[in-house]
Design an enzyme around this catalytic site. Structure first.
Site, PDB file in Angstrom:
ATOM      1  N   ASP A 110      78.517 -54.598   5.359  1.00 47.03           N
ATOM      2  CA  ASP A 110      79.105 -55.549   4.418  1.00 47.03           C
ATOM      3  C   ASP A 110      80.614 -55.571   4.632  1.00 47.03           C
ATOM      4  OD1 ASP A 110      79.449 -57.333   2.384  1.00 47.03           O
ATOM      5  OD2 ASP A 110      78.909 -55.962   0.763  1.00 47.03           O
ATOM      6  N   ASP A 125      79.272 -62.617   5.938  1.00 48.14           N
ATOM      7  CA  ASP A 125      79.953 -61.319   5.841  1.00 48.14           C
ATOM      8  C   ASP A 125      79.037 -60.123   5.667  1.00 48.14           C
ATOM      9  OD1 ASP A 125      79.169 -62.035   3.311  1.00 48.14           O
ATOM     10  OD2 ASP A 125      80.977 -61.324   2.323  1.00 48.14           O
ATOM     11  N   GLU A 126      77.743 -60.282   5.803  1.00 49.25           N
ATOM     12  CA  GLU A 126      76.859 -59.112   5.700  1.00 49.25           C
ATOM     13  C   GLU A 126      75.580 -59.319   6.492  1.00 49.25           C
ATOM     14  OE1 GLU A 126      74.995 -58.254   1.905  1.00 49.25           O
ATOM     15  OE2 GLU A 126      75.543 -60.235   1.147  1.00 49.25           O
TER      16      GLU A 126
END
Length: 368
Positions: A14, A108-109
């Protein structure tokens, strides 16, 4: 103790305050300062906040006005999604150096299954550290990671030592980790559900584990089964590299509330065109059109209609949205309209294997 469940080594990566961190990386003048990505106007909404801003209670999804009240020195920057996508692709390329089993959840993850990896490294913990180091050295951003036996626990663990940290939950620690966990930390337990659990004396994983499957199903419906198994460390979902898109949508928040349906139709036309553009770009079509309406008092309403055929044409999308708009009279002026297409022609019917009813424990012989 043994189990028939597959034993995996899963990493959840993350990125730390991704959008805001990209802006601070690209603009040195923003480093160390409270930054919010999104609109700071009367109708704006925060998309992301730097850690400096979070210290003042600035969070994603709060209004720009509230964010500014919380932090008078807050610096607003407009989102640059092309740039975020560019960086995300570079990060994903690093992931693929270790395993092809990468499941992105957003820009983003992502989940990585490194049970068998390209580096031949038996330690998921060391792999996670190496990946985070590479992201920092090659791109200039920090990331946090969670490492454990399944996706659920890995995701929960990735939030533990943020920012720029990681946490491993070893197999022998899984059950105690979950028992001690605040119920609000359980991925899939939202604010409303957490409040309901509190009212029923469920504050930790141990409290949740004390409830029977029948009780949880009675109190929380279909989600009850999910809660029953995850608190026992049972989550069999695999890392799926090619996640099937389930819906595609576009929405607009207006500078001024709309009370006339004529003005709403004008806005819906532009939204339908955007949805159609995205559908055609993704080469998909859908059957179910959903109209999303957020009123001036922030109440939310959705209206849906399923057609007998797949569509991606802007005119058909708009006509269907019009029907839904006129379906019933507006209860208030409107601050947001959105259109989504679901039941896409990319979806596959996935047969769910029946979960075992007996409690199973995790195998301990799993080298982390």
């Amino acid at each position: 103790m043994s189990s028939d469940l597959p034993i995996r080594k899963i990493i959840h990566i993350d990125m730390d305050a991704f959008y805001a961190s990209v802006e601070q990386m690209d603009n040195p003048e923003l480093r160390g300062k409270p930054v919010a990505v999104g609109g700071g106007g009367t109708r704006g909404v925060v998309s992301a906040a730097s850690y400096e801003a979070r210290e003042f209670g600035v969070r994603s999804a709060i209004s720009g006005m509230q964010a500014r009240r919380n932090c008078p020195d807050l610096i607003f920057v407009k989102p640059r999604f092309d740039r975020y996508t560019e960086i995300s692709k570079k990060i994903r390329k690093i992931f693929l150096d270790y395993t092809d089993l990468v499941e992105p959840l957003s820009l983003d993850e992502a989940y990585l299954d490194v049970t068998e990896n390209k580096k031949g490294n038996p330690s998921a913990t060391l792999i996670a550290k190496e990946i985070r180091d590479r992201i920092f050295n090659e791109i200039g951003l920090t990331a946090s990671a969670g490492i454990s036996i399944n996706k659920f626990i890995a995701k929960v663990a990735s939030d533990y030592n943020k920012p720029n940290g990681q946490k491993t939950v070893n197999p022998e620690d899984v059950l105690s980790f979950l028992e001690d966990l605040d119920i609000r930390k359980f991925y899939g337990v939202g604010k409303v559900t957490a409040e309901k659990m509190y009212q029923k004396g469920i504050f930790t994983g141990k409290d949740l584990k004390s409830k029977s499957l029948e009780y949880l199903k009675e109190q929380f419906g279909k989600s009850g089964r999910y809660y029953y198994y995850i608190v026992r460390g049972i989550h069999t979902s695999e890392v799926k590299p090619n996640r099937t898109r389930k819906s595609l949508a576009a929405e607009r928040t207006f500078q001024e509330n709309l009370s006339s349906e004529i003005f709403m139709l004008e806005k819906l036309k532009h939204i339908a065109e955007e949805v159609s553009r995205r559908l055609n770009k993704s080469k998909v079509a859908g059957k179910t059109v959903t109209l999303k309406i957020k009123y001036s008092d922030f109440t939310l309403q959705t209206r849906s209609k399923t057609l007998p055929y797949f569509i991606n044409d802007k005119d058909i999308i708009l006509d269907t949205a019009k029907d839904l708009l006129y379906q019933e009279k507006m209860s208030n002026s409107v601050r947001l309209l959105g259109i989504s297409l679901s039941n896409l022609n990319t979806e596959k019917t996935i047969k769910q294997t029946a979960s075992k009813e007996n409690e199973v424990s995790v195998q301990l012989q799993f080298g982390f």
